[in-house]
Design an enzyme around this catalytic site. Structure first.
Site: not given
Ligand code: B12
Ligand code: SF4
Ligand code: SF4
Length: 339
Positions: A154, A208, A218, A268
């Site tokens: 993380d 999905c 959301c 989901c």
């Molecule tokens: C910052 C962060 C947050 C931020 C920003 C969230 C976000 N979506 O980026 C906040 C505080 C909002 C957050 C919330 C949550 N988080 Co968080 N977060 C992080 C953290 C530290 C970095 C994420 C990051 O770099 N974001 C920047 C974006 C640009 O990166 P990204 O979304 O990963 O996108 C990459 C890929 O997904 C891909 N991608 C992006 N868009 C698309 C689109 C397509 C079509 C495709 C194919 C690929 C793709 O390319 C991107 C760049 O390479 C990670 C841990 C880590 N070191 O990675 C945990 C992490 C992602 N979080 C996690 C969790 C559990 C959560 C929450 C569920 C916690 C909760 N219950 O409240 C929520 C979920 C909210 C949500 N729907 O995202 C887990 C996810 C586990 C999993 N099963 O995926 C992680 C991995 C922590 C861990 N070690 O377990 N989080």
């Molecule tokens: S609810 Fe789950 S299966 Fe449906 S679009 Fe979201 S991540 Fe994908």
């Molecule tokens: S539903 Fe998911 S994306 Fe929306 S506020 Fe809650 S954690 Fe963030």
């Protein structure tokens, strides 16, 4: 299990079987899934840069500061050849005090208890996963003379979801989380960057389909496009990371969520059949999954520490949790005037 890499059996130590040995060791360390990707540029499509440029990281400036390292793991570990990604299931059913809550919506519960993200019901997952991940890294180092590894959960500068997807651990769902058909998304990720050369897995396809339940559910419209979350609108960001006031546009839609938000996971379909985690440390601690809002809002720092020490809730700090509880109380009062 097709494509989604699980922990496999082997103890040989060359070529493809080296990766298999790592997966077997990951299983022995308690991880539920493990996959391997070849190291290299993490984000050739520029998604992280675009996300940052649009300001979606809110005030999480550390994401921008470390973006060069996030974009290429070889910046973190020169000579990196592979990235091993593990997943640990944290799914536990709701304890009795949280059973009355409808966790698919932002409405406060009629019992005036707060809602807490499921990953935060027990002991802090960083602590739970740290030692097993370090042991796995130490094992990987034995596979090649002079091999070096860097383990991260993380908080390290690693794009964990990108690597998880590449390593076949799961696909990036429209809620932006990594999903698996056997576990949904109720798991935490950990990553090991290593100079050891391990046979990479293939990415798994996405499942999905035409579903968009998470996007529609959301309450703040934070999933601005498929797989892209604007943290400025996300309840999880505001309740955990934001140290300032929560804007009214988000606060009024938070309902009873006081730490994190699971709405986009609760709705989901892949999360309906997640097996219960075998990790005792993720067992809900008393009062942690559904804290009494008034008690929390009136708590002093010592009481807060005594109650939640060693849990993920410490991340939001006492002041943040009091702020969140006060907003949730306002939301309860507005939903049920006269309470
Ligand atoms: C910052 C962060 C947050 C931020 C920003 C969230 C976000 N979506 O980026 C906040 C505080 C909002 C957050 C919330 C949550 N988080 Co968080 N977060 C992080 C953290 C530290 C970095 C994420 C990051 O770099 N974001 C920047 C974006 C640009 O990166 P990204 O979304 O990963 O996108 C990459 C890929 O997904 C891909 N991608 C992006 N868009 C698309 C689109 C397509 C079509 C495709 C194919 C690929 C793709 O390319 C991107 C760049 O390479 C990670 C841990 C880590 N070191 O990675 C945990 C992490 C992602 N979080 C996690 C969790 C559990 C959560 C929450 C569920 C916690 C909760 N219950 O409240 C929520 C979920 C909210 C949500 N729907 O995202 C887990 C996810 C586990 C999993 N099963 O995926 C992680 C991995 C922590 C861990 N070690 O377990 N989080
Ligand atoms: S609810 Fe789950 S299966 Fe449906 S679009 Fe979201 S991540 Fe994908
Ligand atoms: S539903 Fe998911 S994306 Fe929306 S506020 Fe809650 S954690 Fe963030």
């Amino acid at each position: 299990m097709a494509n989604e890499s699980t922990c496999a059996n082997s103890s040989a130590v060359t070529g493809v079987t080296r990766a298999a040995a790592v997966k077997e060791h990951a299983r022995l360390q308690g991880f539920d899934a493990c996959g391997v990707a070849a190291a290299g540029p993490a984000d050739p499509g520029g998604k992280l840069r675009e996300w940052l440029e649009r300001g979606y990281h809110a005030d999480m400036d550390w994401l921008a500061r470390t973006s060069a390292i996030r974009l290429d793991v070889r910046e973190k570990l020169p000579g990196a050849a592979s990235v091993v990604v593990v997943a640990r299931n944290y799914y536990k059913p709701a304890p009795p005090e949280a059973q009355g809550q409808d966790r698919t919506v932002p409405l406060p519960s009629s019992e005036a208890t707060g809602a807490v993200a499921r990953y935060a019901w027990g002991r802090d997952y960083h602590r739970v996963m740290a030692k097993p991940l370090k042991r796995l890294a130490a094992y990987i180092d034995t596979l090649e003379p002079g091999a070096q590894s860097y383990a991260s959960i993380d908080s390290g500068p690693v794009l964990e979801r990108t690597w998880a997807e590449r390593a076949g651990v799961g696909w990036v769902g429209k809620n932006s989380l990594i999903l698996r058909r056997d576990m949904g998304s109720w798991f935490c990720l950990g990553a090991i960057i290593t100079t050891a050369r391990l046979e990479p897995d293939h990415p798994t396809p996405g499942y999905c389909g035409s579903c968009r339940l998470c996007i529609d559910a959301c309450p703040t419209g934070a999933i601005v496009e498929e797989s892209v979350v604007d943290a400025r609108r996300c309840i999880s960001y505001h309740t955990i990371e934001n140290r300032e006031n929560i804007p009214q546009s988000v606060g009024s839609r938070m309902g009873g969520w006081v730490f994190g938000c699971d709405i986009c996971q609760e709705v989901c379909p892949w999360n309906r059949k997640t097996p219960v985690s075998d990790e005792p440390d993720f067992e809900p601690r008393p009062g942690q999954a559904a804290p009494d809002l008034k008690e929390l809002a009136q708590s002093d720092e010592d009481a807060f520490r005594a109650r939640f020490s060693g849990s993920p809730l410490m991340r939001a700090k006492h002041a943040g949790m009091v702020r969140n509880a006060r907003i949730a109380i306002q939301n309860v009062e507005q939903a049920e005037p006269g309470r």
